[in-house]
Design an enzyme around this catalytic site. Structure first.
Site, mmCIF file in Angstrom:
data_model
loop_
_atom_site.group_PDB
_atom_site.id
_atom_site.type_symbol
_atom_site.label_atom_id
_atom_site.label_comp_id
_atom_site.label_asym_id
_atom_site.label_seq_id
_atom_site.Cartn_x
_atom_site.Cartn_y
_atom_site.Cartn_z
ATOM 1 N N GLU A 1 0.820 -1.208 0.000
ATOM 2 C CA GLU A 1 0.000 0.000 0.000
ATOM 3 C C GLU A 1 0.858 1.265 0.000
ATOM 4 O OE1 GLU A 1 -3.017 0.326 -0.687
ATOM 5 O OE2 GLU A 1 -3.648 -1.747 -0.571
ATOM 6 N N TYR B 1 -6.957 6.548 3.578
ATOM 7 C CA TYR B 1 -7.096 5.488 2.576
ATOM 8 C C TYR B 1 -6.326 4.237 2.979
ATOM 9 C CZ TYR B 1 -5.743 2.370 -1.007
ATOM 10 O OH TYR B 1 -5.477 1.209 -1.650
ATOM 11 N N ASP C 1 -10.131 5.233 -2.748
ATOM 12 C CA ASP C 1 -8.929 5.701 -3.426
ATOM 13 C C ASP C 1 -9.363 6.362 -4.740
ATOM 14 O OD1 ASP C 1 -9.638 3.518 -5.006
ATOM 15 O OD2 ASP C 1 -7.581 3.336 -5.704
ATOM 16 N N CYS D 1 -12.404 1.140 -15.883
ATOM 17 C CA CYS D 1 -12.928 2.495 -15.697
ATOM 18 C C CYS D 1 -11.767 3.444 -15.411
ATOM 19 C CB CYS D 1 -13.938 2.508 -14.561
ATOM 20 S SG CYS D 1 -14.970 3.987 -14.487
ATOM 21 N N CYS E 1 -16.977 -3.071 -19.624
ATOM 22 C CA CYS E 1 -17.463 -2.792 -18.274
ATOM 23 C C CYS E 1 -18.708 -3.607 -17.931
ATOM 24 C CB CYS E 1 -17.776 -1.306 -18.135
ATOM 25 S SG CYS E 1 -18.344 -0.863 -16.484
ATOM 26 N N CYS F 1 -24.617 2.479 -15.736
ATOM 27 C CA CYS F 1 -23.722 3.591 -15.425
ATOM 28 C C CYS F 1 -24.395 4.937 -15.687
ATOM 29 C CB CYS F 1 -22.442 3.473 -16.250
ATOM 30 S SG CYS F 1 -21.287 4.848 -16.022
#
Length: 304
Positions: free
Chosen positions: A51, A134, A152, A207, A217, A223
């Site tokens: 991370e 985050y 994020d 995306c 997608c 969407c």
DNA sequence: CAGCCGTGGGG
DNA sequence: TCCCCAAGGCT
């Protein structure tokens, strides 16, 4: 079969579950990348290291450094036992080397304050150097399977498009985004954790910020951005980060010299990598102030 | 809270 | 070439 009660009308939450959450979970099940820090045997330390490394840095560049790092320092205590300069050196060219310093400091804190075990508690994670909102949520979710709102840049972009109908999220994290993230989070902790990584993965692979691959997608039909005709971002212009000629580039040049040198270097070795004296001295002073470099008793420069 | 903090790959 | 930007954090 008989039912004593009529099925209730679907709530908005159930609509979202059907139209957004379930398809994305299914998509992730099929398309998730096999990344070292996602494997069942990955330790919380491995997740934490990943991370920090992934903050503003693409997966492709993190992979090799992460592997070498975990090989050399399989536990926080192993890293904490070395000088912070070794962390900076092993960081290589990932960028933002203060992250290496923070990771080393986090390893020290984990060793001294948490018995050498990465804490699972969000607040305890948040208290570690280099761990913000985050990263604390990500480690709690991905390393410990907790139910956390993980927001994020990927998740924010996916939610902005699919739910809000805008091409890009606001410049800074808003209350509305936190509420939305909380509302979408599945109730079951393991499912919530998978959902969080699944949305991130969708944002990373499909995306994406530029030229999204909407034909791939799983939630294109649901969407809001697509249904609105994919309007382009109309907010304030996003600041283009300049780099050439900046102190950042100069710092990078100077630190590269220190990284590639065992021991210390004469100042002349640093002077040759940047022409502008004033800027070079300022950059060097800032590296010292940040603890990324030290001045030895002999007037030479080295990693800490 | 806006600005700062690295680096490299892709279009 | 140039421009965009990639799992943010800190002050």
């Amino acid at each position: 079969m008989t039912t004593s009660t009529r099925a209730p009308l679907p709530t908005p939450e159930q609509d979202v579950q059907r139209d957004l959450v379930a398809p994305i979970l299914d998509w992730y099940d099929e398309h998730a990348r096999d990344l070292p820090w996602r494997r069942p045997e990955a330790t919380p330390w491995s997740v934490l290291v990943s991370e920090l490394m992934l903050q503003q840095t693409p997966v492709s560049r993190v992979l090799a450094v992460h592997e070498a790092w975990l090989q050399r320092w399989p536990t926080p205590a192993a890293l904490a036992a070395e000088p912070s300069g070794e962390a900076v050196r092993a960081w290589g060219r990932l960028g933002y080397p203060r992250r290496a310093l923070r990771l080393h400091a986090a390893a020290v804190a984990i060793t001294t304050e948490h018995g050498g075990e990465v804490p699972a508690d969000h607040a305890a994670l948040l208290a570690l150097p280099g761990v913000g909102e985050y990263t604390a949520a990500a480690v709690a979710a991905f390393a410990f399977g907790q139910r956390q709102v993980v927001l994020d840049t990927n998740v924010r972009r996916v939610l902005a498009r699919t739910v809000t109908g805008t091409e890009l999220p606001p410049r800074s994290l808003t209350r509305a985004e936190r509420d939305l993230g909380a509302a979408l989070l599945p109730a079951d902790p393991p499912t919530a954790a998978t959902w969080s990584v699944a949305v991130m993965e969708l944002g990373a692979l499909v995306c994406v910020a530029e030229r999204p691959r909407c034909e791939q997608c799983p939630v294109r039909d649901a969407c809001a951005w697509q249904l609105a005709g994919a309007p382009s971002y109309d907010g304030p212009p996003r600041r283009v980060q300049t780099y050439a000629g900046t102190d950042r580039q100069c710092r990078g040049r100077l630190l590269a010299v220190l990284r590639e040198t065992e021991g210390s270097v004469d100042k002349a070795r640093l002077d040759v990598v940047w022409d502008d004296d004033v800027q070079r001295e300022r950059a060097l002073a800032s590296l010292l102030a940040d603890g990324l470099a030290v001045l030895t008793d002999e007037g030479r420069y080295a990693l800490p």
